[in-house]
Write a protein that holds these residues in place. Structure first.
Motif, PDB file in Angstrom:
ATOM      1  N   ALA A  79      72.208 -45.784   2.600  1.00  0.00           N
ATOM      2  CA  ALA A  79      71.562 -47.034   2.996  1.00  0.00           C
ATOM      3  C   ALA A  79      71.692 -47.250   4.495  1.00  0.00           C
ATOM      4  CB  ALA A  79      72.169 -48.211   2.235  1.00  0.00           C
ATOM      5  N   GLY A  80      72.710 -46.677   5.114  1.00  0.00           N
ATOM      6  CA  GLY A  80      72.931 -46.844   6.552  1.00  0.00           C
ATOM      7  C   GLY A  80      71.715 -46.487   7.389  1.00  0.00           C
ATOM      8  N   PRO A  81      71.143 -45.285   7.198  1.00  0.00           N
ATOM      9  CA  PRO A  81      69.947 -44.938   7.973  1.00  0.00           C
ATOM     10  C   PRO A  81      68.773 -45.869   7.697  1.00  0.00           C
ATOM     11  CG  PRO A  81      70.957 -42.963   7.074  1.00  0.00           C
ATOM     12  CD  PRO A  81      71.668 -44.145   6.453  1.00  0.00           C
ATOM     13  N   ALA A  82      68.599 -46.311   6.468  1.00  0.00           N
ATOM     14  CA  ALA A  82      67.500 -47.229   6.145  1.00  0.00           C
ATOM     15  C   ALA A  82      67.702 -48.557   6.859  1.00  0.00           C
ATOM     16  CB  ALA A  82      67.401 -47.434   4.635  1.00  0.00           C
ATOM     17  N   ILE A  83      68.924 -49.029   6.886  1.00  0.00           N
ATOM     18  CA  ILE A  83      69.231 -50.282   7.579  1.00  0.00           C
ATOM     19  C   ILE A  83      68.972 -50.134   9.076  1.00  0.00           C
ATOM     20  CG2 ILE A  83      71.094 -51.863   8.220  1.00  0.00           C
ATOM     21  CD1 ILE A  83      72.225 -51.323   5.354  1.00  0.00           C
ATOM     22  N   ALA A  84      69.400 -49.007   9.639  1.00  0.00           N
ATOM     23  CA  ALA A  84      69.191 -48.768  11.070  1.00  0.00           C
ATOM     24  C   ALA A  84      67.699 -48.706  11.400  1.00  0.00           C
ATOM     25  CB  ALA A  84      69.884 -47.474  11.494  1.00  0.00           C
ATOM     26  N   ARG A  85      66.900 -48.087  10.529  1.00  0.00           N
ATOM     27  CA  ARG A  85      65.451 -48.033  10.761  1.00  0.00           C
ATOM     28  C   ARG A  85      64.847 -49.433  10.724  1.00  0.00           C
ATOM     29  NH1 ARG A  85      65.916 -43.415   7.657  1.00  0.00           N
ATOM     30  NH2 ARG A  85      65.337 -44.513   5.745  1.00  0.00           N
ATOM     31  N   ARG A  86      65.259 -50.236   9.743  1.00  0.00           N
ATOM     32  CA  ARG A  86      64.737 -51.607   9.617  1.00  0.00           C
ATOM     33  C   ARG A  86      65.118 -52.438  10.837  1.00  0.00           C
ATOM     34  NH1 ARG A  86      60.972 -54.969   8.638  1.00  0.00           N
ATOM     35  NH2 ARG A  86      61.517 -56.822   7.474  1.00  0.00           N
ATOM     36  N   GLU A  87      66.358 -52.272  11.292  1.00  0.00           N
ATOM     37  CA  GLU A  87      66.805 -53.000  12.477  1.00  0.00           C
ATOM     38  C   GLU A  87      65.975 -52.597  13.693  1.00  0.00           C
ATOM     39  OE1 GLU A  87      70.513 -52.023  14.903  1.00  0.00           O
ATOM     40  OE2 GLU A  87      71.171 -53.719  13.664  1.00  0.00           O
ATOM     41  N   ALA A  88      65.754 -51.304  13.877  1.00  0.00           N
ATOM     42  CA  ALA A  88      64.961 -50.822  15.011  1.00  0.00           C
ATOM     43  C   ALA A  88      63.532 -51.363  14.933  1.00  0.00           C
ATOM     44  CB  ALA A  88      64.964 -49.296  15.042  1.00  0.00           C
ATOM     45  N   GLU A  89      62.982 -51.417  13.719  1.00  0.00           N
ATOM     46  CA  GLU A  89      61.633 -51.952  13.527  1.00  0.00           C
ATOM     47  C   GLU A  89      61.565 -53.425  13.946  1.00  0.00           C
ATOM     48  OE1 GLU A  89      59.524 -53.237   9.493  1.00  0.00           O
ATOM     49  OE2 GLU A  89      59.859 -51.080   9.625  1.00  0.00           O
ATOM     50  N   LEU A  90      62.527 -54.225  13.507  1.00  0.00           N
ATOM     51  CA  LEU A  90      62.539 -55.645  13.847  1.00  0.00           C
ATOM     52  C   LEU A  90      62.751 -55.865  15.342  1.00  0.00           C
ATOM     53  CD1 LEU A  90      64.564 -56.989  10.825  1.00  0.00           C
ATOM     54  CD2 LEU A  90      62.161 -57.465  11.324  1.00  0.00           C
ATOM     55  N   LEU A  91      63.658 -55.100  15.940  1.00  0.00           N
ATOM     56  CA  LEU A  91      63.892 -55.245  17.383  1.00  0.00           C
ATOM     57  C   LEU A  91      62.666 -54.813  18.176  1.00  0.00           C
ATOM     58  CD1 LEU A  91      67.601 -54.078  17.678  1.00  0.00           C
ATOM     59  CD2 LEU A  91      66.700 -56.409  17.921  1.00  0.00           C
ATOM     60  N   GLY A  92      61.987 -53.767  17.727  1.00  0.00           N
ATOM     61  CA  GLY A  92      60.765 -53.334  18.395  1.00  0.00           C
ATOM     62  C   GLY A  92      59.699 -54.410  18.334  1.00  0.00           C
ATOM     63  N   GLU A  93      59.590 -55.046  17.164  1.00  0.00           N
ATOM     64  CA  GLU A  93      58.624 -56.141  17.035  1.00  0.00           C
ATOM     65  C   GLU A  93      58.975 -57.280  17.979  1.00  0.00           C
ATOM     66  OE1 GLU A  93      57.162 -59.359  13.709  1.00  0.00           O
ATOM     67  OE2 GLU A  93      58.024 -57.479  13.027  1.00  0.00           O
TER      68      GLU A  93
END
Length: 98
Positions: A79-93
């Motif tokens: 789940a760690g990589p999935a969480i990191a991807r979601r965080e990066a997506e939100l920060l990019g937005e």
């Protein structure tokens, strides 16, 4: 060795718009406008006068993370990589909005 961490602040509304909930999706974070937010507030004046010295975030959370990992060694940490991807997506937005 400790990794460098950069804290980024985004409006709670952005998180809520994207389905992120305080406390459940972001542990230990309660949005200040929620009624439950007061349970994290306490006056520390007397404790500080008696010698209380606040710890850093790393000092506070590292033992909890280590204990969790020790007692949940069989836990699926993918789940760690999935969480990191979601965080990066939100920060990019958020960055695109600026």
């Amino acid at each position: 060795s400790p990794r460098r961490v950069d804290l980024r602040w985004v409006p709670a509304e952005l998180l809520f718009e994207r389905g992120i909930e305080s406390f459940t999706d972001v542990p230990l974070w309660v949005w200040r406008k929620e009624r439950e937010g007061g349970f994290f507030r306490a006056r520390t004046t007397r404790a500080e006068a008696a010698g209380l010295r606040p710890r850093t975030i790393q000092q506070s959370f590292r033992p909890m993370i280590d204990a969790y990992l020790l007692h949940h060694a069989d836990h699926d940490l993918m789940a760690g990589p999935a969480i990191a991807r979601r965080e990066a997506e939100l920060l990019g937005e958020w960055d695109r909005r600026l």
